[in-house]
Write a protein that holds these residues in place. Structure first.
Motif, mmCIF file in Angstrom:
data_model
loop_
_atom_site.group_PDB
_atom_site.id
_atom_site.type_symbol
_atom_site.label_atom_id
_atom_site.label_comp_id
_atom_site.label_asym_id
_atom_site.label_seq_id
_atom_site.Cartn_x
_atom_site.Cartn_y
_atom_site.Cartn_z
ATOM 1 N N HIS A 376 0.833 -1.206 0.000
ATOM 2 C CA HIS A 376 0.000 0.000 0.000
ATOM 3 C C HIS A 376 0.870 1.258 0.000
ATOM 4 C CE1 HIS A 376 -4.332 -0.668 0.197
ATOM 5 N NE2 HIS A 376 -4.096 -1.811 0.854
ATOM 6 N N GLU A 377 1.905 1.255 0.836
ATOM 7 C CA GLU A 377 2.790 2.418 0.887
ATOM 8 C C GLU A 377 3.481 2.646 -0.456
ATOM 9 O OE1 GLU A 377 2.973 4.473 3.303
ATOM 10 O OE2 GLU A 377 1.892 3.377 4.861
ATOM 11 N N VAL A 399 0.458 -12.832 -1.803
ATOM 12 C CA VAL A 399 0.248 -12.746 -0.353
ATOM 13 C C VAL A 399 -1.151 -13.242 0.004
ATOM 14 C CG1 VAL A 399 0.011 -11.148 1.590
ATOM 15 C CG2 VAL A 399 1.928 -10.907 0.010
ATOM 16 N N LEU A 400 -2.159 -12.813 -0.753
ATOM 17 C CA LEU A 400 -3.534 -13.246 -0.488
ATOM 18 C C LEU A 400 -3.691 -14.752 -0.689
ATOM 19 C CD1 LEU A 400 -5.756 -10.423 -2.021
ATOM 20 C CD2 LEU A 400 -5.660 -11.149 0.363
ATOM 21 N N ALA A 401 -3.092 -15.278 -1.765
ATOM 22 C CA ALA A 401 -3.236 -16.706 -2.048
ATOM 23 C C ALA A 401 -2.598 -17.545 -0.948
ATOM 24 C CB ALA A 401 -2.597 -17.024 -3.402
ATOM 25 N N ASP A 402 -1.388 -17.177 -0.510
ATOM 26 C CA ASP A 402 -0.730 -17.965 0.536
ATOM 27 C C ASP A 402 -1.448 -17.831 1.874
ATOM 28 O OD1 ASP A 402 1.105 -18.810 -1.252
ATOM 29 O OD2 ASP A 402 2.765 -17.562 -0.553
ATOM 30 N N ALA A 403 -1.915 -16.615 2.199
ATOM 31 C CA ALA A 403 -2.631 -16.427 3.457
ATOM 32 C C ALA A 403 -3.944 -17.209 3.457
ATOM 33 C CB ALA A 403 -2.892 -14.946 3.695
ATOM 34 N N ALA A 418 -9.680 -8.195 3.288
ATOM 35 C CA ALA A 418 -10.150 -6.815 3.096
ATOM 36 C C ALA A 418 -9.014 -5.909 2.638
ATOM 37 C CB ALA A 418 -10.747 -6.295 4.407
ATOM 38 N N ALA A 419 -7.834 -6.049 3.260
ATOM 39 C CA ALA A 419 -6.702 -5.218 2.849
ATOM 40 C C ALA A 419 -6.265 -5.552 1.432
ATOM 41 C CB ALA A 419 -5.532 -5.414 3.825
ATOM 42 N N GLY A 420 -6.270 -6.834 1.088
ATOM 43 C CA GLY A 420 -5.896 -7.222 -0.266
ATOM 44 C C GLY A 420 -6.889 -6.725 -1.291
ATOM 45 N N ALA A 421 -8.159 -6.795 -0.982
ATOM 46 C CA ALA A 421 -9.167 -6.301 -1.918
ATOM 47 C C ALA A 421 -9.044 -4.798 -2.118
ATOM 48 C CB ALA A 421 -10.567 -6.665 -1.402
#
Length: 436
Positions: A376-377, A399-403, A418-421
Protein backbone atom coordinates in the motif's frame (compact mmCIF):
# COMPACT_ATOMS: atom_id res chain seq x y z
CA UNK A 1 39.59 6.01 -6.66
CA UNK A 2 38.96 2.29 -6.37
CA UNK A 3 42.08 1.70 -4.25
CA UNK A 4 41.13 4.55 -1.94
CA UNK A 5 37.62 3.14 -1.57
CA UNK A 6 39.07 -0.31 -0.80
CA UNK A 7 41.29 1.10 1.92
CA UNK A 8 38.47 3.14 3.44
CA UNK A 9 36.18 0.12 3.41
CA UNK A 10 38.79 -1.98 5.18
CA UNK A 11 39.65 0.69 7.74
CA UNK A 12 36.06 1.45 8.70
CA UNK A 13 35.15 -2.25 8.89
CA UNK A 14 38.11 -3.36 11.03
CA UNK A 15 37.83 -3.44 14.80
CA UNK A 16 41.58 -3.09 15.36
CA UNK A 17 42.52 -0.07 13.22
CA UNK A 18 41.27 2.72 15.47
CA UNK A 19 42.54 1.07 18.71
CA UNK A 20 45.92 0.50 17.06
CA UNK A 21 46.11 4.11 15.96
CA UNK A 22 45.06 5.21 19.46
CA UNK A 23 47.90 3.18 21.02
CA UNK A 24 50.49 4.80 18.74
CA UNK A 25 49.05 8.26 19.43
CA UNK A 26 49.14 7.59 23.19
CA UNK A 27 52.81 6.64 22.99
CA UNK A 28 53.61 9.82 21.06
CA UNK A 29 51.69 12.01 23.51
CA UNK A 30 53.33 10.25 26.46
CA UNK A 31 56.78 10.82 24.99
CA UNK A 32 56.05 14.52 24.50
CA UNK A 33 54.61 14.97 27.99
CA UNK A 34 57.54 13.13 29.58
CA UNK A 35 59.86 15.78 28.12
CA UNK A 36 57.93 18.63 29.70
CA UNK A 37 59.16 19.63 33.15
CA UNK A 38 56.79 21.58 35.38
CA UNK A 39 56.95 22.92 38.92
CA UNK A 40 56.17 20.15 41.47
CA UNK A 41 53.78 22.59 43.15
CA UNK A 42 51.73 23.07 39.97
CA UNK A 43 48.10 21.85 40.07
CA UNK A 44 48.86 19.76 36.97
CA UNK A 45 51.80 17.96 38.59
CA UNK A 46 51.47 14.57 40.26
CA UNK A 47 52.03 15.18 43.99
CA UNK A 48 53.31 11.76 45.01
CA UNK A 49 56.77 10.24 44.94
CA UNK A 50 58.36 8.21 42.19
CA UNK A 51 57.35 5.00 44.00
CA UNK A 52 53.76 6.27 44.18
CA UNK A 53 53.82 7.01 40.47
CA UNK A 54 55.18 3.56 39.64
CA UNK A 55 52.49 1.90 41.79
CA UNK A 56 49.78 4.03 40.16
CA UNK A 57 50.91 3.23 36.63
CA UNK A 58 51.15 -0.49 37.43
CA UNK A 59 47.63 -0.53 38.89
CA UNK A 60 46.21 1.39 35.92
CA UNK A 61 47.84 -1.04 33.50
CA UNK A 62 46.44 -4.10 35.28
CA UNK A 63 42.97 -2.60 35.66
CA UNK A 64 42.70 -1.58 32.02
CA UNK A 65 43.74 -5.05 30.83
CA UNK A 66 40.83 -6.50 32.83
CA UNK A 67 38.43 -3.93 31.38
CA UNK A 68 39.61 -4.67 27.83
CA UNK A 69 38.90 -8.38 28.38
CA UNK A 70 35.43 -7.51 29.70
CA UNK A 71 34.62 -5.23 26.76
CA UNK A 72 35.82 -7.76 24.20
CA UNK A 73 33.74 -10.45 25.90
CA UNK A 74 30.61 -8.31 25.78
CA UNK A 75 31.33 -7.45 22.14
CA UNK A 76 31.58 -11.13 21.24
CA UNK A 77 28.27 -11.79 23.00
CA UNK A 78 26.62 -8.99 21.00
CA UNK A 79 28.07 -10.37 17.76
CA UNK A 80 26.82 -13.86 18.57
CA UNK A 81 23.35 -12.56 19.45
CA UNK A 82 23.05 -10.51 16.27
CA UNK A 83 24.28 -13.43 14.17
CA UNK A 84 21.98 -16.10 15.59
CA UNK A 85 18.85 -14.10 16.38
CA UNK A 86 18.83 -11.57 13.55
CA UNK A 87 21.19 -12.23 10.63
CA UNK A 88 24.82 -13.30 10.13
CA UNK A 89 25.08 -10.50 7.57
CA UNK A 90 24.71 -7.97 10.41
CA UNK A 91 28.14 -8.83 11.84
CA UNK A 92 29.81 -6.37 9.52
CA UNK A 93 27.69 -3.47 10.74
CA UNK A 94 28.60 -4.28 14.34
CA UNK A 95 32.29 -4.37 13.47
CA UNK A 96 31.89 -0.97 11.80
CA UNK A 97 30.22 0.48 14.90
CA UNK A 98 32.21 3.63 15.59
CA UNK A 99 31.36 4.01 19.32
CA UNK A 100 32.66 0.49 20.01
CA UNK A 101 35.88 1.30 18.17
CA UNK A 102 36.28 4.54 20.15
CA UNK A 103 35.74 2.74 23.47
CA UNK A 104 38.31 0.07 22.63
CA UNK A 105 40.67 2.78 21.39
CA UNK A 106 40.42 4.61 24.72
CA UNK A 107 41.21 1.46 26.71
CA UNK A 108 44.13 0.46 24.49
CA UNK A 109 45.50 4.00 24.59
CA UNK A 110 45.32 4.02 28.40
CA UNK A 111 47.13 0.70 28.62
CA UNK A 112 49.87 1.69 26.17
CA UNK A 113 50.34 5.09 27.83
CA UNK A 114 50.57 3.64 31.36
CA UNK A 115 52.77 0.68 30.42
CA UNK A 116 55.22 2.94 28.58
CA UNK A 117 55.19 5.35 31.53
CA UNK A 118 56.67 2.67 33.79
CA UNK A 119 59.96 3.11 31.93
CA UNK A 120 60.15 6.79 32.88
CA UNK A 121 59.55 6.42 36.62
CA UNK A 122 61.80 4.79 39.21
CA UNK A 123 65.53 4.11 39.04
CA UNK A 124 67.96 6.51 37.41
CA UNK A 125 71.68 5.75 37.32
CA UNK A 126 71.18 3.03 39.94
CA UNK A 127 69.47 5.24 42.55
CA UNK A 128 66.02 6.53 43.36
CA UNK A 129 65.21 9.95 42.05
CA UNK A 130 62.43 12.45 42.64
CA UNK A 131 62.91 13.95 39.21
CA UNK A 132 60.29 12.17 37.09
CA UNK A 133 57.73 13.36 34.51
CA UNK A 134 54.94 14.44 36.85
CA UNK A 135 52.81 15.88 34.04
CA UNK A 136 52.91 12.54 32.19
CA UNK A 137 51.74 10.71 35.33
CA UNK A 138 48.86 13.17 35.63
CA UNK A 139 47.96 12.27 32.05
CA UNK A 140 47.66 8.61 33.08
CA UNK A 141 45.20 9.60 35.82
CA UNK A 142 43.14 11.54 33.28
CA UNK A 143 43.07 8.56 30.91
CA UNK A 144 42.00 6.31 33.81
CA UNK A 145 38.95 8.50 34.50
CA UNK A 146 38.20 8.60 30.76
CA UNK A 147 38.32 4.79 30.66
CA UNK A 148 35.93 4.51 33.61
CA UNK A 149 33.51 6.83 31.86
CA UNK A 150 33.81 4.71 28.71
CA UNK A 151 32.86 1.58 30.69
CA UNK A 152 29.53 3.12 31.69
CA UNK A 153 28.98 4.51 28.20
CA UNK A 154 29.76 1.18 26.54
CA UNK A 155 27.30 -0.72 28.75
CA UNK A 156 24.52 1.72 27.80
CA UNK A 157 25.51 1.72 24.13
CA UNK A 158 25.66 -2.07 23.91
CA UNK A 159 22.25 -2.52 25.51
CA UNK A 160 20.83 0.05 23.10
CA UNK A 161 22.57 -1.24 19.97
CA UNK A 162 21.13 -4.78 20.13
CA UNK A 163 17.53 -3.60 20.19
CA UNK A 164 15.53 -4.61 17.14
CA UNK A 165 14.45 -1.12 16.16
CA UNK A 166 17.97 0.27 16.52
CA UNK A 167 19.39 -2.46 14.30
CA UNK A 168 16.62 -1.98 11.77
CA UNK A 169 17.09 1.79 11.76
CA UNK A 170 20.83 1.44 11.20
CA UNK A 171 20.30 -0.89 8.25
CA UNK A 172 17.56 1.37 6.91
CA UNK A 173 19.81 4.44 6.94
CA UNK A 174 22.74 2.73 5.25
CA UNK A 175 20.45 1.28 2.57
CA UNK A 176 18.73 4.61 1.92
CA UNK A 177 22.14 6.17 1.34
CA UNK A 178 22.69 3.67 -1.46
CA UNK A 179 19.16 4.02 -2.85
CA UNK A 180 19.31 7.80 -2.98
CA UNK A 181 22.63 8.12 -4.73
CA UNK A 182 24.37 4.96 -5.89
CA UNK A 183 21.90 2.97 -7.97
CA UNK A 184 21.58 2.91 -11.72
CA UNK A 185 18.62 4.67 -13.28
CA UNK A 186 18.39 3.51 -16.91
CA UNK A 187 15.28 1.35 -16.94
CA UNK A 188 15.20 0.61 -20.66
CA UNK A 189 16.68 -2.83 -21.14
CA UNK A 190 19.68 -2.63 -23.41
CA UNK A 191 20.36 -5.30 -25.99
CA UNK A 192 22.54 -8.19 -24.98
CA UNK A 193 25.98 -8.82 -26.43
CA UNK A 194 26.12 -9.94 -30.07
CA UNK A 195 27.69 -13.20 -31.11
CA UNK A 196 31.00 -11.49 -31.95
CA UNK A 197 31.39 -10.08 -28.41
CA UNK A 198 34.69 -10.86 -26.69
CA UNK A 199 34.42 -12.23 -23.13
CA UNK A 200 36.50 -10.56 -20.40
CA UNK A 201 37.36 -12.94 -17.58
CA UNK A 202 37.14 -12.34 -13.83
CA UNK A 203 40.60 -12.04 -12.24
CA UNK A 204 39.47 -13.57 -8.94
CA UNK A 205 36.49 -15.19 -7.25
CA UNK A 206 34.25 -13.19 -4.94
CA UNK A 207 31.39 -10.73 -4.80
CA UNK A 208 31.12 -7.58 -6.87
CA UNK A 209 31.47 -4.91 -4.18
CA UNK A 210 31.43 -1.87 -6.45
CA UNK A 211 31.61 -0.98 -10.14
CA UNK A 212 32.58 2.37 -11.64
CA UNK A 213 31.54 2.51 -15.31
CA UNK A 214 32.70 6.13 -15.62
CA UNK A 215 36.28 4.95 -15.19
CA UNK A 216 35.88 2.72 -18.24
CA UNK A 217 34.01 5.23 -20.44
CA UNK A 218 37.15 7.01 -21.80
CA UNK A 219 38.69 3.65 -22.75
CA UNK A 220 35.47 2.53 -24.43
CA UNK A 221 35.24 5.81 -26.34
CA UNK A 222 38.87 5.66 -27.46
CA UNK A 223 38.40 2.19 -28.95
CA UNK A 224 34.73 2.71 -29.96
CA UNK A 225 33.48 -0.38 -28.12
CA UNK A 226 30.63 -1.37 -25.88
CA UNK A 227 31.46 -2.95 -22.50
CA UNK A 228 28.76 -4.69 -20.49
CA UNK A 229 29.21 -6.53 -17.21
CA UNK A 230 27.57 -9.94 -17.03
CA UNK A 231 26.60 -9.49 -13.36
CA UNK A 232 25.79 -6.52 -11.18
CA UNK A 233 26.91 -5.26 -7.80
CA UNK A 234 26.28 -7.85 -5.09
CA UNK A 235 26.52 -10.86 -7.42
CA UNK A 236 29.16 -13.57 -7.16
CA UNK A 237 31.70 -14.36 -9.86
CA UNK A 238 34.19 -17.20 -10.21
CA UNK A 239 37.76 -16.67 -11.30
CA UNK A 240 38.23 -17.42 -14.98
CA UNK A 241 34.54 -17.07 -15.89
CA UNK A 242 33.05 -14.24 -17.89
CA UNK A 243 32.90 -10.98 -15.95
CA UNK A 244 32.04 -8.71 -18.90
CA UNK A 245 31.69 -8.61 -22.67
CA UNK A 246 33.28 -6.22 -25.13
CA UNK A 247 32.11 -5.72 -28.69
CA UNK A 248 32.41 -3.29 -31.58
CA UNK A 249 29.43 -1.82 -33.47
CA UNK A 250 30.10 -4.13 -36.43
CA UNK A 251 31.58 -7.57 -36.79
CA UNK A 252 34.31 -6.46 -39.15
CA UNK A 253 35.57 -3.64 -36.95
CA UNK A 254 38.93 -4.27 -35.21
CA UNK A 255 38.78 -4.83 -31.45
CA UNK A 256 41.38 -3.69 -28.92
CA UNK A 257 43.61 -6.13 -27.08
CA UNK A 258 41.30 -7.98 -24.65
CA UNK A 259 44.09 -8.22 -22.07
CA UNK A 260 44.36 -4.41 -21.85
CA UNK A 261 40.61 -3.97 -21.52
CA UNK A 262 40.43 -6.81 -19.00
CA UNK A 263 43.00 -5.08 -16.78
CA UNK A 264 41.03 -1.84 -17.00
CA UNK A 265 37.82 -3.66 -16.01
CA UNK A 266 39.64 -5.25 -13.06
CA UNK A 267 40.63 -1.76 -11.87
CA UNK A 268 37.10 -0.38 -12.22
CA UNK A 269 35.28 -3.35 -10.67
CA UNK A 270 36.10 -4.25 -7.07
CA UNK A 271 35.75 -7.95 -6.22
CA UNK A 272 35.99 -8.96 -2.57
CA UNK A 273 35.41 -11.80 -0.16
CA UNK A 274 32.07 -10.45 1.11
CA UNK A 275 29.31 -8.11 0.07
CA UNK A 276 29.54 -4.52 1.28
CA UNK A 277 26.95 -1.81 1.82
CA UNK A 278 28.61 0.92 -0.22
CA UNK A 279 26.89 0.22 -3.56
CA UNK A 280 24.69 -2.80 -2.81
CA UNK A 281 21.11 -1.92 -1.82
CA UNK A 282 20.13 -5.58 -1.89
CA UNK A 283 22.46 -6.31 1.04
CA UNK A 284 20.52 -3.99 3.38
CA UNK A 285 17.23 -5.41 2.13
CA UNK A 286 18.57 -8.92 2.65
CA UNK A 287 19.59 -8.09 6.24
CA UNK A 288 16.07 -6.92 7.10
CA UNK A 289 14.52 -9.89 5.32
CA UNK A 290 16.80 -12.18 7.33
CA UNK A 291 15.61 -10.52 10.53
CA UNK A 292 12.01 -11.19 9.57
CA UNK A 293 12.65 -14.80 8.54
CA UNK A 294 14.64 -15.56 11.70
CA UNK A 295 11.81 -14.13 13.81
CA UNK A 296 9.27 -16.30 11.95
CA UNK A 297 11.26 -19.51 12.40
CA UNK A 298 9.75 -22.15 14.75
CA UNK A 299 12.74 -21.76 17.10
CA UNK A 300 12.02 -18.05 17.68
CA UNK A 301 8.34 -17.60 16.76
CA UNK A 302 8.31 -13.80 17.13
CA UNK A 303 5.98 -12.32 14.48
CA UNK A 304 6.17 -8.80 15.92
CA UNK A 305 9.90 -8.61 15.21
CA UNK A 306 9.12 -9.61 11.63
CA UNK A 307 6.55 -6.81 11.44
CA UNK A 308 9.15 -4.33 12.71
CA UNK A 309 11.54 -5.45 9.98
CA UNK A 310 8.78 -5.00 7.38
CA UNK A 311 8.15 -1.47 8.68
CA UNK A 312 11.79 -0.57 8.00
CA UNK A 313 11.56 -2.22 4.60
CA UNK A 314 8.55 -0.02 3.83
CA UNK A 315 10.72 3.08 4.19
CA UNK A 316 13.30 1.65 1.80
CA UNK A 317 10.73 0.58 -0.77
CA UNK A 318 8.99 3.93 -0.77
CA UNK A 319 12.36 5.44 -1.69
CA UNK A 320 12.84 2.81 -4.40
CA UNK A 321 9.32 3.36 -5.77
CA UNK A 322 9.93 7.09 -6.19
CA UNK A 323 13.10 6.94 -8.29
CA UNK A 324 14.22 5.38 -11.59
CA UNK A 325 15.91 2.00 -11.29
CA UNK A 326 17.90 -0.04 -13.72
CA UNK A 327 21.31 -0.24 -15.31
CA UNK A 328 24.19 2.07 -14.50
CA UNK A 329 25.27 3.41 -17.90
CA UNK A 330 28.26 5.60 -18.68
CA UNK A 331 28.73 7.07 -22.16
CA UNK A 332 31.90 8.60 -23.49
CA UNK A 333 31.53 12.35 -24.27
CA UNK A 334 32.00 11.54 -27.95
CA UNK A 335 29.16 9.02 -27.79
CA UNK A 336 31.28 6.27 -29.34
CA UNK A 337 31.80 4.18 -26.22
CA UNK A 338 29.25 2.79 -23.76
CA UNK A 339 29.77 0.96 -20.49
CA UNK A 340 26.86 -0.80 -18.78
CA UNK A 341 26.62 -2.27 -15.29
CA UNK A 342 23.36 -4.26 -15.02
CA UNK A 343 21.01 -3.28 -12.22
CA UNK A 344 17.74 -4.44 -10.71
CA UNK A 345 14.26 -3.11 -11.39
CA UNK A 346 11.60 -2.35 -8.82
CA UNK A 347 9.88 -5.69 -9.34
CA UNK A 348 13.12 -7.55 -8.64
CA UNK A 349 13.58 -5.80 -5.28
CA UNK A 350 9.93 -6.37 -4.41
CA UNK A 351 10.08 -10.09 -5.22
CA UNK A 352 13.26 -10.44 -3.14
CA UNK A 353 11.52 -8.96 -0.10
CA UNK A 354 7.98 -10.25 -0.27
CA UNK A 355 8.84 -13.73 -1.51
CA UNK A 356 10.79 -15.01 1.49
CA UNK A 357 8.74 -13.28 4.16
CA UNK A 358 5.48 -14.33 2.53
CA UNK A 359 6.47 -17.98 2.42
CA UNK A 360 7.69 -18.07 6.03
CA UNK A 361 4.89 -15.94 7.48
CA UNK A 362 1.84 -16.83 5.41
CA UNK A 363 0.24 -18.65 8.37
CA UNK A 364 0.38 -15.50 10.53
CA UNK A 365 -2.27 -12.93 9.45
CA UNK A 366 -0.48 -9.98 11.05
CA UNK A 367 2.58 -10.62 8.89
CA UNK A 368 0.43 -10.82 5.76
CA UNK A 369 -1.20 -7.53 6.76
CA UNK A 370 2.23 -5.95 7.22
CA UNK A 371 3.29 -7.07 3.73
CA UNK A 372 0.08 -5.68 2.24
CA UNK A 373 0.75 -2.48 4.16
CA UNK A 374 4.19 -2.28 2.52
CA UNK A 375 2.56 -2.68 -0.89
CA UNK A 376 0.00 0.00 0.00
CA UNK A 377 2.79 2.42 0.89
CA UNK A 378 4.55 1.70 -2.39
CA UNK A 379 1.32 2.25 -4.32
CA UNK A 380 1.06 5.70 -2.74
CA UNK A 381 4.37 6.93 -4.15
CA UNK A 382 4.99 4.81 -7.24
CA UNK A 383 5.10 6.60 -10.55
CA UNK A 384 2.85 5.86 -13.52
CA UNK A 385 4.86 2.81 -14.50
CA UNK A 386 2.80 -0.19 -15.65
CA UNK A 387 5.63 -2.60 -14.79
CA UNK A 388 5.77 -1.39 -11.19
CA UNK A 389 2.00 -1.49 -10.75
CA UNK A 390 2.00 -5.01 -12.19
CA UNK A 391 4.71 -6.04 -9.70
CA UNK A 392 2.65 -4.64 -6.80
CA UNK A 393 -0.46 -6.46 -8.03
CA UNK A 394 1.45 -9.71 -8.47
CA UNK A 395 2.89 -9.65 -4.96
CA UNK A 396 -0.50 -8.71 -3.46
CA UNK A 397 -2.12 -11.67 -5.21
CA UNK A 398 0.59 -14.02 -3.93
CA UNK A 399 0.25 -12.75 -0.35
CA UNK A 400 -3.53 -13.25 -0.49
CA UNK A 401 -3.24 -16.71 -2.05
CA UNK A 402 -0.73 -17.96 0.54
CA UNK A 403 -2.63 -16.43 3.46
CA UNK A 404 -5.91 -17.97 2.24
CA UNK A 405 -4.30 -21.38 1.94
CA UNK A 406 -2.47 -21.36 5.30
CA UNK A 407 -4.79 -19.41 7.65
CA UNK A 408 -7.20 -21.81 9.36
CA UNK A 409 -9.67 -19.38 10.95
CA UNK A 410 -11.89 -17.26 8.66
CA UNK A 411 -12.07 -14.51 11.29
CA UNK A 412 -8.29 -14.16 11.23
CA UNK A 413 -8.25 -14.15 7.45
CA UNK A 414 -10.95 -11.47 7.03
CA UNK A 415 -8.68 -8.42 7.66
CA UNK A 416 -6.12 -9.79 5.19
CA UNK A 417 -8.76 -10.31 2.51
CA UNK A 418 -10.15 -6.81 3.10
CA UNK A 419 -6.70 -5.22 2.85
CA UNK A 420 -5.90 -7.22 -0.27
CA UNK A 421 -9.17 -6.30 -1.92
CA UNK A 422 -8.58 -2.63 -1.17
CA UNK A 423 -5.13 -2.79 -2.76
CA UNK A 424 -6.48 -4.61 -5.80
CA UNK A 425 -9.16 -1.93 -6.26
CA UNK A 426 -6.46 0.72 -6.03
CA UNK A 427 -4.44 -0.98 -8.76
CA UNK A 428 -7.57 -1.40 -10.89
CA UNK A 429 -8.41 2.33 -10.56
CA UNK A 430 -4.90 3.20 -11.68
CA UNK A 431 -5.24 0.94 -14.69
CA UNK A 432 -8.53 2.49 -15.70
CA UNK A 433 -7.18 6.01 -15.18
CA UNK A 434 -4.07 5.42 -17.31
CA UNK A 435 -5.62 3.31 -20.05
CA UNK A 436 -6.23 5.18 -23.34
Amino acid sequence: MRDRATICEYVTGSLWVLPGFSAVLALVVGFVLSRIRIDPESPLAFQGTADDARTLLGNVTGTVVTIIALVLGLTVVALQLSSTQFSPRLLRSFLRDRPTQVVLGTFVATFAYSAAGLFTVGLYDGARTEDFPRLAVTGAIALLFASLAMVVYFAAHLAHSIQVDVIGRRVERSTLAVVNGRLGGVEDTTAGPPDWAVPLLAPRSGYIQSAHPKLLAPLAGRHEVHIRLRVGVGDHVVSGTTLAWMWTPARDRPTPDPADVQRAVARAVRIGLERTEGHDARLGIRQLVDMACEALSPAVNDPYTAIQAIDHLSVIFCALAGRPLGDDVAVDPTGRGVVVVPGRRFGDYLALTCGLIRRYGCAEPTVSLALLGLLHECAGVVADDPARWAAIREQADLVLADATRETAQPADLAPVVAAGADLQRRVARHRSATSP
